[in-house]
Design a protein around this motif. Structure first.
Motif, mmCIF file in Angstrom:
data_model
loop_
_atom_site.group_PDB
_atom_site.id
_atom_site.type_symbol
_atom_site.label_atom_id
_atom_site.label_comp_id
_atom_site.label_asym_id
_atom_site.label_seq_id
_atom_site.Cartn_x
_atom_site.Cartn_y
_atom_site.Cartn_z
ATOM 1 N N ARG A 130 -3.066 -28.373 12.593
ATOM 2 C CA ARG A 130 -3.758 -29.069 11.544
ATOM 3 C C ARG A 130 -4.275 -27.893 10.311
ATOM 4 O O ARG A 130 -4.537 -27.952 9.359
ATOM 5 N N PHE A 131 -5.017 -26.834 11.343
ATOM 6 C CA PHE A 131 -5.501 -25.862 10.304
ATOM 7 C C PHE A 131 -4.515 -25.073 9.471
ATOM 8 O O PHE A 131 -4.640 -24.765 8.147
ATOM 9 N N SER A 132 -3.191 -25.008 9.957
ATOM 10 C CA SER A 132 -2.228 -24.364 9.283
ATOM 11 C C SER A 132 -1.823 -25.210 8.026
ATOM 12 O O SER A 132 -1.056 -24.709 7.249
ATOM 13 N N GLU A 133 -2.026 -26.506 8.257
ATOM 14 C CA GLU A 133 -1.388 -27.679 7.162
ATOM 15 C C GLU A 133 -2.862 -27.724 6.219
ATOM 16 O O GLU A 133 -2.842 -28.238 5.252
ATOM 17 N N GLY A 134 -4.030 -26.873 6.340
ATOM 18 C CA GLY A 134 -4.908 -26.856 5.324
ATOM 19 C C GLY A 134 -6.033 -27.787 5.802
ATOM 20 O O GLY A 134 -7.177 -27.706 5.145
ATOM 21 N N ALA A 135 -6.092 -28.356 6.869
ATOM 22 C CA ALA A 135 -6.904 -29.350 7.353
ATOM 23 C C ALA A 135 -8.038 -28.754 8.123
ATOM 24 O O ALA A 135 -8.241 -28.679 9.456
ATOM 25 N N ARG A 136 -8.921 -27.890 7.621
ATOM 26 C CA ARG A 136 -9.895 -26.629 8.361
ATOM 27 C C ARG A 136 -11.214 -27.029 7.719
ATOM 28 O O ARG A 136 -11.475 -27.135 6.539
ATOM 29 N N PRO A 137 -12.078 -27.007 8.592
ATOM 30 C CA PRO A 137 -13.637 -27.142 8.089
ATOM 31 C C PRO A 137 -13.828 -25.766 7.408
ATOM 32 O O PRO A 137 -13.308 -24.675 7.373
ATOM 33 N N GLY A 139 -15.834 -22.711 5.483
ATOM 34 C CA GLY A 139 -16.581 -21.704 5.960
ATOM 35 C C GLY A 139 -16.254 -20.916 7.036
ATOM 36 O O GLY A 139 -16.813 -20.103 7.704
ATOM 37 N N PHE A 140 -14.956 -21.000 7.294
ATOM 38 C CA PHE A 140 -14.234 -20.154 8.406
ATOM 39 C C PHE A 140 -12.975 -19.264 7.898
ATOM 40 O O PHE A 140 -12.222 -18.872 8.882
ATOM 41 N N ASP A 141 -13.117 -19.106 6.824
ATOM 42 C CA ASP A 141 -11.981 -18.482 6.190
ATOM 43 C C ASP A 141 -11.711 -16.880 6.626
ATOM 44 O O ASP A 141 -10.746 -16.321 6.687
ATOM 45 N N ASP A 142 -13.025 -16.553 7.201
ATOM 46 C CA ASP A 142 -12.762 -14.971 7.701
ATOM 47 C C ASP A 142 -12.323 -14.981 9.199
ATOM 48 O O ASP A 142 -12.494 -13.827 9.943
ATOM 49 N N VAL A 143 -12.205 -16.143 9.673
ATOM 50 C CA VAL A 143 -11.582 -16.092 11.061
ATOM 51 C C VAL A 143 -10.283 -16.686 11.187
ATOM 52 O O VAL A 143 -9.916 -17.836 10.596
ATOM 53 N N PRO A 144 -9.367 -15.978 11.973
ATOM 54 C CA PRO A 144 -7.912 -16.480 12.348
ATOM 55 C C PRO A 144 -7.884 -17.873 12.813
ATOM 56 O O PRO A 144 -8.593 -18.081 13.671
ATOM 57 N N THR A 145 -6.762 -18.631 12.116
ATOM 58 C CA THR A 145 -6.824 -19.965 12.593
ATOM 59 C C THR A 145 -6.613 -20.313 13.949
ATOM 60 O O THR A 145 -7.076 -21.200 14.499
ATOM 61 N N LEU A 147 -7.542 -18.644 16.367
ATOM 62 C CA LEU A 147 -8.679 -18.022 17.356
ATOM 63 C C LEU A 147 -9.720 -19.175 16.988
ATOM 64 O O LEU A 147 -10.428 -19.631 18.020
ATOM 65 N N HIS A 148 -9.984 -19.727 15.990
ATOM 66 C CA HIS A 148 -10.508 -20.712 15.500
ATOM 67 C C HIS A 148 -10.384 -21.904 16.153
ATOM 68 O O HIS A 148 -11.125 -22.788 17.034
ATOM 69 N N ALA A 149 -9.055 -22.339 16.286
ATOM 70 C CA ALA A 149 -8.484 -23.573 17.187
ATOM 71 C C ALA A 149 -8.837 -23.356 18.756
ATOM 72 O O ALA A 149 -9.172 -24.213 19.286
ATOM 73 N N ALA A 150 -8.483 -22.080 19.096
ATOM 74 C CA ALA A 150 -8.749 -21.679 20.481
ATOM 75 C C ALA A 150 -10.211 -22.229 20.920
ATOM 76 O O ALA A 150 -10.386 -22.637 21.915
ATOM 77 N N HIS A 151 -11.065 -21.589 19.917
ATOM 78 C CA HIS A 151 -12.547 -21.645 20.310
ATOM 79 C C HIS A 151 -13.084 -23.267 20.194
ATOM 80 O O HIS A 151 -13.681 -23.671 21.261
ATOM 81 N N LEU A 152 -12.527 -24.059 19.355
ATOM 82 C CA LEU A 152 -12.806 -25.357 19.168
ATOM 83 C C LEU A 152 -12.006 -26.165 20.456
ATOM 84 O O LEU A 152 -12.903 -27.143 21.075
#
Length: 183
Positions: A130-137, A139-145, A147-152
């Motif tokens: 979803r993040f790679s398709e642009g559906a990302r919250p 304020g997290f542009d400075d975090v690799p997608t 890692l963000h997905a793994a965190h969540l």
């Protein structure tokens, strides 16, 4: 063995249902292939023809739960307001509450590590896509997608495991989880 054969599907359905029934009654480490076969009313050799071991059966039986959780994560609108949990997240925690005994057993020390890892990995995979398709919250542009997905994904699994212990209404858990996940 042809997995599309109706007899194979029926036998596997019976084995999965027997395992889930036993897991709701007993700690998972006390369940054996022999007890599953008895509950499913099949020969133990038949059970082993379908599943190499109990862990393979557990993994297959819990795939429905993993798929349900992943589907809820996939449907959850990541830009919903902070003060209202999205409906898919409420549905997720209602599902966990409904099957709390089984989730508690799967997350327990004597449960299935494969289940926990599979659940986390599936949620992470869905979110990363979803993040790679642009559906990302925002304020997290400075975090690799990834890692963000793994965190969540890891955080959501942790909250699901905690929710399985009970103590809160599913809607309250969903709202608290949403606020944590949303950031």
């Amino acid at each position: 063995m042809n997995p599309d054969d109706p007899r194979v599907r029926r036998t596997r359905d019976r084995l999965r249902a027997a395992l889930l029934s036993l897991a709701a009654e007993h700690e998972l480490d006390s369940v054996t292939m022999a007890s599953v076969a008895r509950r499913a009313e099949v020969n133990r050799a038949t059970a082993y023809q379908h599943y190499a071991d109990l862990e393979a059966l557990v993994s297959d039986a819990m795939e429905g739960a993993v798929s349900h959780v992943a589907r809820c994560a996939e449907l959850c609108p990541l830009d919903a307001p902070r003060d209202r949990a999205p409906e898919p997240l409420e549905a997720l925690f209602a599902h966990v509450a409904e099957h709390a005994v089984l989730y508690r057993r799967m997350f327990s020390e004597r449960g299935s590590a494969r289940f926990t890892h599979r659940l986390r990995d599936r949620i992470t995979e869905v979110l990363a896509e979803r993040f790679s398709e642009g559906a990302r919250p925002p304020g997290f542009d400075d975090v690799p997608t990834d890692l963000h997905a793994a965190h969540l994904g890891g955080a959501l699994v942790g909250v699901i495991a905690h929710a399985a212990r009970g103590g809160r209404a599913p809607a309250d858990t969903a709202l608290a989880a949403w606020r944590l996940l949303r950031g």
